[in-house]
Scaffold this motif. Structure first.
Motif: not given
Length: 354
Positions: A105-121
């Protein structure tokens, strides 16, 4: 997603005339931010004393119920004055509060952003530590997730072992987040959500958190200076602040608004306002003027065809920042807390998969 209230401002002016009269010239901006971060309970105490003075000159007794009622009234008045909360932004996200966990849905880009922002943190925090604890690498770390929405970032951080507090001014977002975490008993213990603005928790959370995360939030706040100042107040010395946001460039307008909103519909039209996008130089200046040292600025790129994110050198559209608050002697850092927890616990036999 963050706004203010006339009643609270009027009451603040009435209660604080003496302070305003004594304020030093040229300090108005900082004083405003300080007041925004500190009103809450302090304003309540002032009103409580004022009520007692009125009653002491009266023949009527002061009942406990009446005092409690007046205190709660003042709290509600102050809670409507959040300089970083923009009411227009809240209206936008209110309509989508039930769609946070729709990965298509509308937040699909935020779901996929977890693939880089979670490892970054995760990797940034682990690289600041001398010890590693497999299984729960962030065990012992207290994280504040500002503008947590439905908990898309809070949950993976909780799975890494962190103790997470997610705040969002929209109650419907918090209800969605609470409902989703309840399906996992481990997350239910590690994560707590609050319907609150950042300003509301400053008084009770001074230097409480080891890490603050504000992902895709600062481009929605009404007063970025106040927001950064309040982040500094609730973060421990040597604590880490992670921000992801959008640069203010012609390219970010074309890709972030024209393409993403108007043509491809990756996010709903009207989600972003180009005028509120933040250049990295401006953000770095605000951070440094509030006692932070900027350690990393990385560019981010979203591929709408594959629905995936990747790192890039250019910060012309999306970017991520890691900053560290200046330390104080005798204070332990978040990586110290991580090291202590890891040294006390035996190593796990299995690692965490991202």
């Amino acid at each position: 997603m963050w706004g203010g209230g006339r009643a609270a401002r009027a009451l603040t002016r009435a209660l604080g005339r003496r302070r305003a009269a004594a304020a030093l010239p040229g300090a108005a901006g900082d004083d405003h931010a300080d007041l925004s971060c500190q009103t809450g309970l302090r304003g309540t105490r002032q009103n409580y004393n004022w009520k007692i003075q009125l009653k002491s000159n009266s023949t009527l007794p002061v009942s406990h119920t009446e005092i409690k009622s007046s205190v709660l009234t003042v709290k509600r008045l102050f809670s409507t004055s959040h300089p970083s909360v923009d009411p227009k932004e809240m209206k936008k996200f209110q309509l989508l509060a039930h769609k946070w966990w729709d990965e298509e849905g509308e937040y699909s880009a935020l779901h996929s952003m977890n693939d880089i922002r979670v490892p970054f943190i995760r990797d940034t925090l682990l690289n600041m530590s001398n010890n590693y604890h497999l299984g729960n690498p962030l065990s012992g770390i207290k994280i504040l997730d500002i503008g947590c929405g439905g908990g898309l970032l809070s949950e993976p951080l909780g799975r890494l072992g962190a103790s997470v507090t997610g705040i969002d001014p929209l109650e419907d977002n918090i209800r969605t987040a609470d409902r989703h975490k309840s399906f996992d008993p481990v997350l239910a213990k590690r994560i707590q959500y609050k319907s609150s603005s950042l300003e509301e928790i400053v008084e009770e959370s001074m230097e409480t958190f080891d890490v603050i995360v504000a992902s895709e939030v600062v481009e929605h706040v009404a007063d970025l200076g106040t927001f950064i100042k309040c982040c500094s107040r609730v973060l421990k010395p040597e604590g880490s602040l992670f921000i992801t946001t959008i640069n203010k460039t012609q390219l970010s307008y074309v890709l972030g608004i024209v393409v993403a909103e108007k043509i491809m519909g990756i996010v709903p039209e009207g989600t972003h306002e180009w005028e509120k996008f933040v250049p990295p130089e401006e953000l770095e200046h605000l951070l440094e003027s509030n006692g932070f040292s900027v350690k990393t600025v990385n560019g981010m790129l979203y591929n709408p065809l594959s629905g995936s994110w990747s790192w890039m050198e250019s910060t012309s559209v999306n970017y991520a920042v890691h900053a560290v608050k200046s330390g104080a002697q005798g204070q332990s850092s978040p990586t110290d807390a991580l090291s202590e927890m890891e040294s006390e616990q035996p190593s796990a036999t299995a690692g965490t998969t991202m």
